[in-house]
Design a protein around this motif. Structure first.
Motif, PDB file in Angstrom:
ATOM      1  N   LEU A  54      -7.733  19.081   9.574  1.00 16.86           N
ATOM      2  CA  LEU A  54      -7.542  17.687   9.949  1.00 16.86           C
ATOM      3  C   LEU A  54      -6.419  17.057   9.126  1.00 16.86           C
ATOM      4  O   LEU A  54      -5.581  16.327   9.656  1.00 16.86           O
ATOM      5  N   GLN A  55      -6.384  17.343   7.835  1.00 13.17           N
ATOM      6  CA  GLN A  55      -5.307  16.824   7.002  1.00 13.17           C
ATOM      7  C   GLN A  55      -3.970  17.386   7.453  1.00 13.17           C
ATOM      8  O   GLN A  55      -2.956  16.670   7.505  1.00 13.17           O
ATOM      9  N   ARG A  56      -3.949  18.654   7.785  1.00 11.82           N
ATOM     10  CA  ARG A  56      -2.719  19.285   8.255  1.00 11.82           C
ATOM     11  C   ARG A  56      -2.217  18.613   9.527  1.00 11.82           C
ATOM     12  O   ARG A  56      -1.015  18.319   9.666  1.00 11.82           O
ATOM     13  N   ALA A  57      -3.120  18.336  10.453  1.00 13.55           N
ATOM     14  CA  ALA A  57      -2.747  17.668  11.694  1.00 13.55           C
ATOM     15  C   ALA A  57      -2.288  16.244  11.431  1.00 13.55           C
ATOM     16  O   ALA A  57      -1.339  15.751  12.049  1.00 13.55           O
ATOM     17  N   SER A  58      -2.965  15.565  10.502  1.00 12.56           N
ATOM     18  CA  SER A  58      -2.616  14.190  10.178  1.00 12.56           C
ATOM     19  C   SER A  58      -1.211  14.104   9.589  1.00 12.56           C
ATOM     20  O   SER A  58      -0.445  13.191   9.929  1.00 12.56           O
ATOM     21  N   VAL A  59      -0.852  15.038   8.733  1.00 12.50           N
ATOM     22  CA  VAL A  59       0.491  15.043   8.151  1.00 12.50           C
ATOM     23  C   VAL A  59       1.537  15.300   9.229  1.00 12.50           C
ATOM     24  O   VAL A  59       2.599  14.675   9.247  1.00 12.50           O
ATOM     25  N   TRP A  60       1.228  16.199  10.144  1.00 10.29           N
ATOM     26  CA  TRP A  60       2.178  16.431  11.238  1.00 10.29           C
ATOM     27  C   TRP A  60       2.384  15.159  12.047  1.00 10.29           C
ATOM     28  O   TRP A  60       3.501  14.827  12.451  1.00 10.29           O
ATOM     29  N   ASP A  61       1.329  14.406  12.248  1.00  5.48           N
ATOM     30  CA  ASP A  61       1.418  13.179  13.028  1.00  5.48           C
ATOM     31  C   ASP A  61       2.197  12.097  12.277  1.00  5.48           C
ATOM     32  O   ASP A  61       3.001  11.380  12.882  1.00  5.48           O
ATOM     33  N   GLY A  62       1.974  11.984  10.974  1.00 12.29           N
ATOM     34  CA  GLY A  62       2.555  10.863  10.236  1.00 12.29           C
ATOM     35  C   GLY A  62       3.892  11.139   9.598  1.00 12.29           C
ATOM     36  O   GLY A  62       4.696  10.218   9.420  1.00 12.29           O
ATOM     37  N   GLY A  63       4.162  12.363   9.231  1.00 10.96           N
ATOM     38  CA  GLY A  63       5.413  12.709   8.556  1.00 10.96           C
ATOM     39  C   GLY A  63       5.530  14.209   8.463  1.00 10.96           C
ATOM     40  O   GLY A  63       5.234  14.793   7.423  1.00 10.96           O
ATOM     41  N   PRO A  64       5.920  14.860   9.551  1.00 12.45           N
ATOM     42  CA  PRO A  64       5.851  16.324   9.606  1.00 12.45           C
ATOM     43  C   PRO A  64       6.747  17.006   8.587  1.00 12.45           C
ATOM     44  O   PRO A  64       7.708  16.431   8.085  1.00 12.45           O
ATOM     45  N   LEU A  65       6.389  18.247   8.269  1.00 14.17           N
ATOM     46  CA  LEU A  65       7.178  19.128   7.415  1.00 14.17           C
ATOM     47  C   LEU A  65       7.182  18.659   5.953  1.00 14.17           C
ATOM     48  O   LEU A  65       8.158  18.813   5.227  1.00 14.17           O
ATOM     49  N   ALA A  66       6.049  18.104   5.528  1.00 14.35           N
ATOM     50  CA  ALA A  66       5.925  17.627   4.150  1.00 14.35           C
ATOM     51  C   ALA A  66       5.912  18.801   3.177  1.00 14.35           C
ATOM     52  O   ALA A  66       5.351  19.861   3.462  1.00 14.35           O
ATOM     53  N   ASN A  67       6.493  18.560   2.019  1.00 16.89           N
ATOM     54  CA  ASN A  67       6.546  19.577   0.981  1.00 16.89           C
ATOM     55  C   ASN A  67       5.350  19.427   0.038  1.00 16.89           C
ATOM     56  O   ASN A  67       4.603  18.448   0.106  1.00 16.89           O
ATOM     57  N   VAL A  68       5.184  20.386  -0.845  1.00 20.62           N
ATOM     58  CA  VAL A  68       4.080  20.350  -1.811  1.00 20.62           C
ATOM     59  C   VAL A  68       4.391  19.319  -2.896  1.00 20.62           C
ATOM     60  O   VAL A  68       5.558  19.063  -3.219  1.00 20.62           O
ATOM     61  N   PRO A  69       3.370  18.694  -3.490  1.00 26.04           N
ATOM     62  CA  PRO A  69       3.606  17.609  -4.453  1.00 26.04           C
ATOM     63  C   PRO A  69       4.434  18.015  -5.661  1.00 26.04           C
ATOM     64  O   PRO A  69       5.200  17.196  -6.187  1.00 26.04           O
ATOM     65  N   GLU A  70       4.291  19.237  -6.136  1.00 25.61           N
ATOM     66  CA  GLU A  70       5.032  19.618  -7.332  1.00 25.61           C
ATOM     67  C   GLU A  70       6.545  19.687  -7.088  1.00 25.61           C
ATOM     68  O   GLU A  70       7.342  19.636  -8.021  1.00 25.61           O
ATOM     69  N   GLU A  71       6.959  19.782  -5.818  1.00 27.88           N
ATOM     70  CA  GLU A  71       8.386  19.744  -5.484  1.00 27.88           C
ATOM     71  C   GLU A  71       8.834  18.321  -5.196  1.00 27.88           C
ATOM     72  O   GLU A  71       9.870  17.873  -5.684  1.00 27.88           O
ATOM     73  N   SER A  72       8.057  17.611  -4.400  1.00 21.21           N
ATOM     74  CA  SER A  72       8.392  16.222  -4.079  1.00 21.21           C
ATOM     75  C   SER A  72       7.096  15.460  -3.829  1.00 21.21           C
ATOM     76  O   SER A  72       6.294  15.844  -2.989  1.00 21.21           O
ATOM     77  N   PHE A  73       6.931  14.396  -4.581  1.00 19.03           N
ATOM     78  CA  PHE A  73       5.698  13.607  -4.598  1.00 19.03           C
ATOM     79  C   PHE A  73       5.962  12.292  -3.879  1.00 19.03           C
ATOM     80  O   PHE A  73       6.935  11.597  -4.193  1.00 19.03           O
ATOM     81  N   TYR A  74       5.098  11.944  -2.883  1.00 21.68           N
ATOM     82  CA  TYR A  74       5.402  10.848  -1.963  1.00 21.68           C
ATOM     83  C   TYR A  74       4.302   9.783  -1.928  1.00 21.68           C
ATOM     84  O   TYR A  74       3.527   9.734  -0.977  1.00 21.68           O
ATOM     85  N   PRO A  75       4.166   8.899  -2.892  1.00 22.66           N
ATOM     86  CA  PRO A  75       3.279   7.750  -2.699  1.00 22.66           C
ATOM     87  C   PRO A  75       3.809   6.853  -1.573  1.00 22.66           C
ATOM     88  O   PRO A  75       5.019   6.686  -1.421  1.00 22.66           O
ATOM     89  N   VAL A  76       2.895   6.274  -0.809  1.00 27.63           N
ATOM     90  CA  VAL A  76       3.260   5.435   0.338  1.00 27.63           C
ATOM     91  C   VAL A  76       2.652   4.052   0.162  1.00 27.63           C
ATOM     92  O   VAL A  76       1.435   3.919  -0.002  1.00 27.63           O
ATOM     93  N   ALA A  77       3.490   3.006   0.200  1.00 28.81           N
ATOM     94  CA  ALA A  77       3.014   1.629   0.086  1.00 28.81           C
ATOM     95  C   ALA A  77       2.734   1.069   1.483  1.00 28.81           C
ATOM     96  O   ALA A  77       3.639   0.955   2.304  1.00 28.81           O
ATOM     97  N   LEU A  78       1.466   0.727   1.713  1.00 27.46           N
ATOM     98  CA  LEU A  78       1.038   0.152   2.988  1.00 27.46           C
ATOM     99  C   LEU A  78       0.542  -1.283   2.832  1.00 27.46           C
ATOM    100  O   LEU A  78       0.505  -2.036   3.810  1.00 27.46           O
ATOM    101  N   LEU A  79       0.158  -1.661   1.609  1.00 22.89           N
ATOM    102  CA  LEU A  79      -0.454  -2.960   1.347  1.00 22.89           C
ATOM    103  C   LEU A  79       0.235  -3.630   0.167  1.00 22.89           C
ATOM    104  O   LEU A  79       0.851  -2.961  -0.668  1.00 22.89           O
ATOM    105  N   ASP A  80       0.098  -4.962   0.103  1.00 29.11           N
ATOM    106  CA  ASP A  80       0.615  -5.664  -1.068  1.00 29.11           C
ATOM    107  C   ASP A  80      -0.468  -5.713  -2.154  1.00 29.11           C
ATOM    108  O   ASP A  80      -1.533  -5.094  -2.025  1.00 29.11           O
ATOM    109  N   SER A  81      -0.218  -6.479  -3.208  1.00 32.38           N
ATOM    110  CA  SER A  81      -1.126  -6.505  -4.349  1.00 32.38           C
ATOM    111  C   SER A  81      -2.484  -7.103  -4.011  1.00 32.38           C
ATOM    112  O   SER A  81      -3.458  -6.898  -4.737  1.00 32.38           O
ATOM    113  N   ARG A  82      -2.556  -7.838  -2.888  1.00 34.25           N
ATOM    114  CA  ARG A  82      -3.829  -8.433  -2.461  1.00 34.25           C
ATOM    115  C   ARG A  82      -4.382  -7.726  -1.229  1.00 34.25           C
ATOM    116  O   ARG A  82      -5.164  -8.281  -0.482  1.00 34.25           O
TER     117      ARG A  82
END
Length: 459
Positions: free
Chosen positions: A314-342
């Protein structure tokens, strides 16, 4: 015959007939339920495989849309913009090159040039988007070298000067090459460097040639319906050995004719049943991305399994849907901001935001870092009057505060304050999100000891 016995036999026959008739009437409903459940699971499992097969068709097999032959690079010669995008949510820091490897009959040799210290990574994935290697500066340095990518069925000898061997679990593999670009003025230099990366099948490499593979022998991807996509998944699953970890899951698809396993029960799956199950599964997949990982001050920190999913289908499918071809975190780490501080969704139509990195709290990356802004709806970069799509440690013209902090202004209109105008990351007048990319992240980023600061909305 005794009348009582005859009556009992008649009643027994009637009961047997009635039970048989009821069973026949109930069977279609149970078959529909089984077909639906099976198709749902097969969609979750197969969604990225279907997407990769479709990409293989468009980029190699279809002469009308072909980017390159097998075992050859296609080079993107410009940085990503709203008009130029190799896939959803591209970065704006590197030039991409892509290649499809045909591993059915022999290995493929990747030739890496001396990049003179420039960051690069050749991200190698199998058909399920599982990361099988990162060949590049982080692990191998910037010196030249030859690397072999070997298919699941091949056994044999490789040349002695091969620097590393990568084994793919599928007979086709995908290479996504990223080369760091220091702004538009650096593009021409990177274009020249791109041409020095080479690929050849083993036999052609030994003959001093490049290229290889056999496009004509690959069944084309022609699916236009759910039934067609399940048929395509069936073909793809039969091309490579099923991994031991996937055997149970793949075997469960047999009732609807998907995969190499022999079913204990085969059901006739109506096209509408397959379409309904596929649609419901895709809705679930689309809903997962924003809810996985953990939220820290409005940033979604993805699970560490990104790029290396194992049985987390399910996670694999979700990544393909949201941002395909993602790399492993130790190569490139991708925090995503969706919300503000509140914890309010980011929206350029109603909000103006600042993102402040304190002097000792800049993103900890060994290579480089950047923040890129995308429209939430279609995951594209945002057209703007200053042609700025990202901001990071290599951005020219940014201004630090008196205390050494970096404050980024994220809003639709240019800020009036000169410092914020210099650090402006333009937003659309609609919902958006940010991706913070850390290339070669340091341990404190991966462990969670460092997290991004929140986006503060002006009230």
């Amino acid at each position: 015959v005794n009348p009582g016995v005859a009556s009992a036999l008649a009643m027994s026959a009637l009961t047997t007939f009635a039970s048989s008739t009821l069973a026949q009437q109930a069977a279609p409903a149970s078959d529909v339920a089984l077909a639906h459940a099976t198709a749902f699971q097969a969609t979750v499992f197969g969604y990225p495989l279907d997407g990769m097969y479709k990409r293989l068709q468009a980029e190699v097999l279809d002469a009308a849309t072909r980017k390159a032959d097998f075992d050859s690079y296609f080079h993107y010669v410009d940085l990503s913009t709203p008009e130029i995008s190799p896939f959803p949510a591209p970065n704006n820091d590197t030039l991409y090159s892509t290649a499809w490897l045909d591993l059915r009959n022999e290995p493929v040799i990747l030739s890496m040039p001396d990049t003179a210290g420039r960051y690069y990574t050749a991200h190698v994935m199998d058909m399920a988007t599982e990361t099988i290697a990162n060949i590049g500066q982080r692990l191998n340095g910037a010196e030249p070298g030859l690397f072999a990518v070997v298919g699941p069925n091949w056994q044999g000898a490789l040349p002695a000067n091969i620097k590393g061997v990568v084994r793919s679990d599928t007979v086709f593999a995908y290479v996504l090459l990223r080369l760091l670009v220091d702004g538009p003025a650096d593009v021409a230099s990177v274009n020249a460097l791109q041409k020095r990366f080479a690929i050849a099948s083993l036999s052609r490499h030994l003959a001093g040639q490049t290229g290889g593979g056999d496009m004509a022998s690959v069944p084309p991807y022609l699916a236009r319906t759910a039934a067609g996509r399940f048929a395509a998944l069936d073909r793809l699953l039969r091309m490579s050995p099923v991994l031991p970890r996937d055997e149970g899951m793949v075997a469960s698809f047999a009732p609807i004719g998907v995969g190499p396993a022999t079913p204990s029960l085969r059901v006739a799956a109506a096209p509408e049943t397959l379409a309904k199950a596929e649609g419901e599964a895709l809705a679930v997949i689309a809903s997962v991305g924003a809810r996985t990982g953990k939220f820290v001050r409005g940033w979604r920190i993805a699970p560490q399994a990104i790029g290396r999913y194992g049985v987390d289908y399910l996670q694999r499918a979700s990544v393909w849907d949201g941002g395909p071809l993602a790399n492993v975190p130790e190569e490139s780490f991708y925090p995503v901001a969706l919300l503000d501080s509140r914890n309010r969704p980011l929206d350029g139509a109603t909000g103006r935001y600042t993102l402040r990195f304190a002097p000792e709290r800049f993103p900890p990356a060994n290579a480089f870092w950047s923040i890129t802004l995308y429209k939430l709806g279609d995951k594209t970069l945002v057209a703007n009057p200053v042609d700025r799509y990202s901001i990071g440690n290599r951005t020219q013209g940014i201004v630090l505060g008196p205390d050494g902090a970096l404050t980024v202004a994220v809003q639709a209109e240019k800020p009036a304050d000169p410092m914020l105008a210099a650090n402006w990351l333009p937003a659309p007048r609609e919902p958006f999100y940010l991706v913070l990319r850390l290339y070669g992240p340091k341990p404190e980023a991966l462990s969670g000891a460092w997290t991004p600061p929140p986006l503060i909305r002006a009230e």
